[in-house]
Design an enzyme around this catalytic site. Sequence first.
Site, mmCIF file in Angstrom:
data_model
loop_
_atom_site.group_PDB
_atom_site.id
_atom_site.type_symbol
_atom_site.label_atom_id
_atom_site.label_comp_id
_atom_site.label_asym_id
_atom_site.label_seq_id
_atom_site.Cartn_x
_atom_site.Cartn_y
_atom_site.Cartn_z
ATOM 1 N N GLU A 92 0.850 -1.197 0.000
ATOM 2 C CA GLU A 92 0.000 0.000 0.000
ATOM 3 C C GLU A 92 0.880 1.239 0.000
ATOM 4 O OE1 GLU A 92 -2.879 -0.115 3.243
ATOM 5 O OE2 GLU A 92 -3.141 2.060 3.188
ATOM 6 N N ASP B 16 0.266 5.417 0.461
ATOM 7 C CA ASP B 16 -0.811 6.319 0.891
ATOM 8 C C ASP B 16 -0.490 7.793 0.860
ATOM 9 O OD1 ASP B 16 -2.610 4.306 1.936
ATOM 10 O OD2 ASP B 16 -1.192 4.044 3.581
ATOM 11 N N GLU C 258 -2.682 10.539 2.845
ATOM 12 C CA GLU C 258 -3.824 10.698 3.737
ATOM 13 C C GLU C 258 -3.861 12.147 4.214
ATOM 14 O OE1 GLU C 258 -4.278 6.317 5.745
ATOM 15 O OE2 GLU C 258 -2.646 7.568 6.495
#
Length: 287
Positions: A99, A101, A103
């Site tokens: 993953e 990210d 955010e």
Amino acid sequence: MGFHLISLSALLLLTRVFEGLALPFDKKYNISWGNNNVKLLKNGEEIQLSLDKFSGCGIESKQSYGSGSFKMRIKLPSKDSAGVVTTFYLHSHTSHHDELDFEFLGNRKGKPYILQTNVFANGIGDREERIQLWFDPTTNFHEYSILWNSHHIVFFVDEIPIRVYKNKSYRGIGYPTQPMQSEATIWNGESWATENGSQKINWSNSPFIAKFQGFNIEGCPSNYHSLNCNSTKWWWNSKKLWKLTLDQEKSYKDIRSKNMIYDYCKDTNRFQNIPLECSVIIKYLIF
Ligand SMILES: *[C@@H]1O[C@H](CO)[C@@H](O)[C@H](O)[C@H]1NC(C)=O
Ligand SMILES: *[C@@H]1O[C@H](CO)[C@@H](O)[C@H](O)[C@H]1NC(C)=O
Ligand SMILES: *[C@@H]1O[C@H](CO)[C@@H](O)[C@H](O)[C@H]1NC(C)=O
Ligand SMILES: *[C@@H]1O[C@H](CO)[C@@H](O)[C@H](O)[C@H]1NC(C)=O
Ligand SMILES: *[C@@H]1O[C@H](CO)[C@@H](O)[C@H](O)[C@H]1NC(C)=O
């Protein structure tokens, strides 16, 4: 002669248009959850994702990719957004998942938006970094992008590299290898996102609305088994993208020295042994 000139300028124009290519939402993406909170705008060239008391929502790419360049233009919720998390990320959806990210951690009105990035490889994450954005991300669209090739992963904000994660897998350091989908969501993160979860969502400001444009993915589709996603035939794997240019290196260091507010590599309260990839020696090794 005249013909050559015309075709050359047409070619340059085409190249430029292609580089900034904005696609309609549904060309490469699908709604993944919270249908009722997703609205298509401008003939599907823009979408809005909203969070209300009942639901957030999300979109995902129809395909998974084994390498590539993933770009999204985003305008974040403009009201007091403490506790609201907006994301743009890649995810493999496997049991030991990979993953990457972005955010965006909402904040009380007037306080800066904080952008957290993280890297998971083979199910292991805990690699958070946080920077304060140097502009107000709620008034205009800005471009957030991820470059993923076999040499490094680079997170960009408006083409400024803010994070580089190098492939040091030969040293036993995790590196994403699994095909991933590109996704974007908005959800309730009040338990942790703003000032360690002490600042909760003020629902009188709901719905919280994030807008998305661009939807540009140029990636190696993982379902084409005959294609090697490491091949330098893909432009994002080409040698000039194996490391930052000198100019990029300069802006990278500059933005990190001014805007970085958290680096897991320096969090000795959290880690008794700082992760191997944080070692200065490992970090600056060329190979
Ligand atoms: C995209 O979503 C539509 C409607 O939900 C669905 O029919 C279709 O199978 C999805 N496509 C992919 C590739 O997931
Ligand atoms: C990481 O680099 C190694 C060489 O050190 C290479 O064999 C491997 O394929 C790379 N990983 C990915 C996911 O590209
Ligand atoms: C959040 O918690 C960490 C670790 O407990 C602490 O260092 C930090 O100051 C806290 N931040 C805020 C904004 O309260
Ligand atoms: C919540 O937002 C409303 C509307 O903006 C405001 O009047 C109220 O003071 C806010 N409440 C808190 C606890 O901040
Ligand atoms: C990249 O190359 C490595 C070996 O160098 C291989 O293990 C891996 O499967 C390749 N990745 C893709 C997606 O082709």
